[in-house]
Design an enzyme around this catalytic site. Structure first.
Site, PDB file in Angstrom:
ATOM      1  CD  GLU A 254      45.263  52.860  31.274  1.00  0.00           C
ATOM      2  OE1 GLU A 254      44.903  52.998  30.092  1.00  0.00           O
ATOM      3  OE2 GLU A 254      46.403  53.077  31.667  1.00  0.00           O
ATOM      4  CB  CYS A 288      38.110  56.391  28.718  1.00  0.00           C
ATOM      5  SG  CYS A 288      39.795  56.908  28.407  1.00  0.00           S
ATOM      6  CD  GLU A 467      49.404  50.410  32.033  1.00  0.00           C
ATOM      7  OE1 GLU A 467      49.877  50.659  30.912  1.00  0.00           O
ATOM      8  OE2 GLU A 467      48.712  49.405  32.255  1.00  0.00           O
TER       9      GLU A 467
HETATM   10  P1  NAD Z   1      34.951  46.330  26.363  1.00  0.00           P
HETATM   11  O1  NAD Z   1      35.234  46.140  27.805  1.00  0.00           O
HETATM   12  O2  NAD Z   1      33.664  45.879  25.826  1.00  0.00           O
HETATM   13  O3  NAD Z   1      36.060  45.580  25.476  1.00  0.00           O
HETATM   14  C1  NAD Z   1      37.436  45.866  25.628  1.00  0.00           C
HETATM   15  C2  NAD Z   1      38.231  44.649  25.186  1.00  0.00           C
HETATM   16  O4  NAD Z   1      37.993  43.575  26.101  1.00  0.00           O
HETATM   17  C3  NAD Z   1      37.867  44.136  23.802  1.00  0.00           C
HETATM   18  O5  NAD Z   1      39.053  43.743  23.145  1.00  0.00           O
HETATM   19  C4  NAD Z   1      36.992  42.925  24.116  1.00  0.00           C
HETATM   20  O6  NAD Z   1      36.986  41.951  23.102  1.00  0.00           O
HETATM   21  C5  NAD Z   1      37.669  42.402  25.369  1.00  0.00           C
HETATM   22  N1  NAD Z   1      36.832  41.569  26.235  1.00  0.00           N
HETATM   23  C6  NAD Z   1      35.497  41.672  26.437  1.00  0.00           C
HETATM   24  N2  NAD Z   1      35.093  40.722  27.341  1.00  0.00           N
HETATM   25  C7  NAD Z   1      36.209  40.025  27.703  1.00  0.00           C
HETATM   26  C8  NAD Z   1      36.445  38.937  28.593  1.00  0.00           C
HETATM   27  N3  NAD Z   1      35.467  38.385  29.298  1.00  0.00           N
HETATM   28  N4  NAD Z   1      37.707  38.475  28.704  1.00  0.00           N
HETATM   29  C9  NAD Z   1      38.719  39.026  28.011  1.00  0.00           C
HETATM   30  N5  NAD Z   1      38.552  40.057  27.145  1.00  0.00           N
HETATM   31  C10 NAD Z   1      37.312  40.554  26.996  1.00  0.00           C
HETATM   32  O7  NAD Z   1      35.217  47.876  26.068  1.00  0.00           O
HETATM   33  P2  NAD Z   1      34.989  48.652  24.692  1.00  0.00           P
HETATM   34  O8  NAD Z   1      33.523  48.744  24.449  1.00  0.00           O
HETATM   35  O9  NAD Z   1      35.873  48.069  23.664  1.00  0.00           O
HETATM   36  O10 NAD Z   1      35.571  50.103  25.050  1.00  0.00           O
HETATM   37  C11 NAD Z   1      34.825  51.099  25.665  1.00  0.00           C
HETATM   38  C12 NAD Z   1      35.086  51.119  27.157  1.00  0.00           C
HETATM   39  O11 NAD Z   1      36.481  51.299  27.380  1.00  0.00           O
HETATM   40  C13 NAD Z   1      34.417  52.267  27.876  1.00  0.00           C
HETATM   41  O12 NAD Z   1      33.892  51.808  29.090  1.00  0.00           O
HETATM   42  C14 NAD Z   1      35.556  53.233  28.137  1.00  0.00           C
HETATM   43  O13 NAD Z   1      35.364  54.103  29.227  1.00  0.00           O
HETATM   44  C15 NAD Z   1      36.675  52.295  28.369  1.00  0.00           C
HETATM   45  N6  NAD Z   1      37.963  52.962  28.153  1.00  0.00           N
HETATM   46  C16 NAD Z   1      38.716  53.305  29.241  1.00  0.00           C
HETATM   47  C17 NAD Z   1      39.928  53.964  29.067  1.00  0.00           C
HETATM   48  C18 NAD Z   1      40.769  54.385  30.246  1.00  0.00           C
HETATM   49  O14 NAD Z   1      41.905  54.767  30.031  1.00  0.00           O
HETATM   50  N7  NAD Z   1      40.263  54.328  31.464  1.00  0.00           N
HETATM   51  C19 NAD Z   1      40.361  54.251  27.776  1.00  0.00           C
HETATM   52  C20 NAD Z   1      39.564  53.902  26.697  1.00  0.00           C
HETATM   53  C21 NAD Z   1      38.368  53.240  26.896  1.00  0.00           C
END
Ligand code: NAD
Length: 486
Positions: A254, A288, A467
């Site tokens: 997501e 999001c 999901e």
């Molecule tokens: P992010 O991608 O920076 O981080 C999300 C998670 O991934 C964190 O726990 C981070 O530590 C982990 N992560 C980062 N790099 C990784 C890697 N290389 N390997 C494994 N894990 C890694 O996102 P964020 O800044 O925490 O959240 C905001 C983003 O989430 C926005 O883009 C938003 O649109 C998206 N989001 C999407 C939904 C949806 O349902 N589509 C819901 C909520 C948030």
């Protein structure tokens, strides 16, 4: 100073490497907790504990017993509602009024809904003919996938984590959760709940840390992980997919969005203003499913811009526990800087700044919090980065449109495809427009209304898979066919 440990095999344990990192209270901009960072060895222990639990009592438990346990988890989260509420709001800065209606109740409901669904899942059966005339019977059996890595963002920490953990456990898997480094509090608290209600050790594990070249990557690279469910940025999804390619592990993603809100002149005006206000500014724009591009039919454009400006300026910015708080701070100074860079960019591109565009003055204890002004722009070109890229802050651009085909094309002119919200009282138009906007979720005359039995997920670069309800079973189980010769 609060200490947050990892939760491995039913115990709270410190970092094997002795490393900790700081967790900030975004309302005051100060460190309030030290979090134990899980090393590669810690992650390995968590995955092995999850594997052992699959072979142990959890793997042998009947569906009814599992379902009962998950209902107890839901009940216990509700019993400890205030603790979850305070932990979530301290970590994120979001208002109590929001978290008490959305985050915490949904955190509990995610266990209840999937505990109910898993008891009632039918599988297919086919009787086939064979040359000897005796026939054969085929039937499907859903089996758990194994150890699921659950990687979560910071915007709705408990809600989005349990949205994955609920169905994963209901289907009989075990999980290793990597919460966002910004918001580990409620995942930690959930470890206590798991022990209190008797979920066997190793079924639910939490490893804290950062993403790339750290805990998140150690987890996704671990060969003992059978599938990865991730919510976060699209670019992070790309990195995780590369890890998942080794060993051909399944992913459910997501990801980001740049969602369009479309308001037709025949909409119920006040209802549309209410809905768009929430879609743009709820949770300080860190949703999001939020709307950063608003398209309004020309006859009501100016009136709509004025109305949303009034709403934005009426939002009381403040701490979580103040009853009149309409909007909290951003989660981190890094995230605020990112959003402010778009505020600067919009200004330099010549946007008309209808309201906001900066940082509000907050007094006393809150002077150093990560506050930001709700912001509205008009007048930017459709190919501007402000309109193309996900900002993830309390801001939107509003543009006028003249006809249906034009606005459908504008709504679709993005690499993302998470959701849209359409406002009209013309029922034929409702279906016509919803059918043509390329997204996973279309809301009409509403926003963020979620029936947890329905599918959830994004099109294009907003995700992979669905999901929700029985759709979650496609990811969290393998469907095995058994063919019995009669
Ligand atoms: P992010 O991608 O920076 O981080 C999300 C998670 O991934 C964190 O726990 C981070 O530590 C982990 N992560 C980062 N790099 C990784 C890697 N290389 N390997 C494994 N894990 C890694 O996102 P964020 O800044 O925490 O959240 C905001 C983003 O989430 C926005 O883009 C938003 O649109 C998206 N989001 C999407 C939904 C949806 O349902 N589509 C819901 C909520 C948030």
């Amino acid at each position: 100073m609060i200490e947050m440990k990892n939760f491995i095999d039913g115990e709270f344990v410190g970092s094997g490497s002795g490393t900790t990192f700081e967790n900030f209270d975004p309302t005051v901009g100060r460190v309030y907790a030290q979090v134990h960072e899980a090393s590669r060895d810690d992650v390995d222990r968590a995955v092995k504990a999850a594997q052992a639990a699959m072979r142990g009592p959890w793997g042998r438990m009947s569906i009814a017993e599992r379902s009962e346990l998950l209902l107890k988890v839901a009940d216990r989260v509700n019993e400890r509602f205030d603790e979850f509420l305070q932990a979530e709001c301290r970590d994120t800065g979001k208002p109590y009024s929001l978290a008490s209606h959305i985050d915490i109740p949904r955190g509990a409901a995610n266990f209840k809904v999937f505990a109910d669904i898993i008891r009632n899942v039918p599988t297919e059966a086919f009787r086939m003919e064979t040359p000897d005339g005796a026939g054969a019977l085929n039937y499907g059996v859903r089996v758990p996938k194994g150890v699921i890595a659950v990687i979560c963002p910071w915007n709705l920490p408990l809600l989005l984590m349990t949205w994955k953990v609920g169905p994963a456990l209901a289907c009989g898997n075990t999980v290793v959760v990597k919460p966002s480094e910004e918001t580990p509090a409620t995942a930690t608290l959930l470890g206590e709940v798991m022990n209190e209600v008797g979920v066997p050790p190793g079924v639910y594990n939490v490893v804290n840390g950062r993403g790339g070249d750290s805990t998140g990557e150690f987890l996704t690279q671990h060969p003992g992980v059978d599938a990865i469910t991730f919510t976060g940025e699209t670019i992070t999804g790309t990195a995780i997919m590369q890890s998942a390619a080794v060993g051909i592990r399944d992913v459910s993603f997501e990801l980001g969005g740049k969602n369009a809100g479309v308001v037709f002149a025949d909409a119920d005006f006040d209802q549309a203003v209410d809905g768009i206000q929430r879609a743009v500014f709820a949770n300080c724009g860190q949703v999001c499913l939020g709307t950063e591009r608003v398209y309004v039919e020309r006859p009501i454009f100016e009136r709509f811009v004025d109305a949303l400006k009034t709403r934005a300026e009426g939002l009381k910015i403040g701490p979580p526990d103040a009853t009149d708080t309409g909007m909290g701070p951003m989660v981190s100074s890094q995230q605020r800087n990112k959003v402010l860079s778009y505020y600067d960019l919009a200004r330099s591109l010549g946007a008309d700044i209808v309201t906001g565009g900066g940082v509000p003055e907050m007094g006393g204890d809150y002077a150093n919090g990560f506050w930001i002004e709700p912001t509205i722009w008009t007048g930017l070109a459709e190919d501007s980065p402000v309109i193309k890229e996900e900002i993830f802050g309390p801001c939107c651009h509003i543009a006028p449109f003249d006809d249906e085909d034009e606005v459908i094309a504008q709504a679709n002119a993005t690499d993302y495809g998470l959701c849209t919200t359409i406002w009209t009282q013309d029922s034929a138009r409702t279906h016509r427009v919803a059918a043509q906007i390329d997204v996973g979720i279309s809301w009409v005359n509403c926003w963020f209304l979620r029936d947890l039995r329905t599918s959830f997920g994004g099109a294009k670069q907003s995700g992979i898979g669905r999901e929700g309800g029985v759709h979650s079973l496609e990811f969290y189980t393998e469907l095995r066919n058994v063919c019995v010769k009669l």
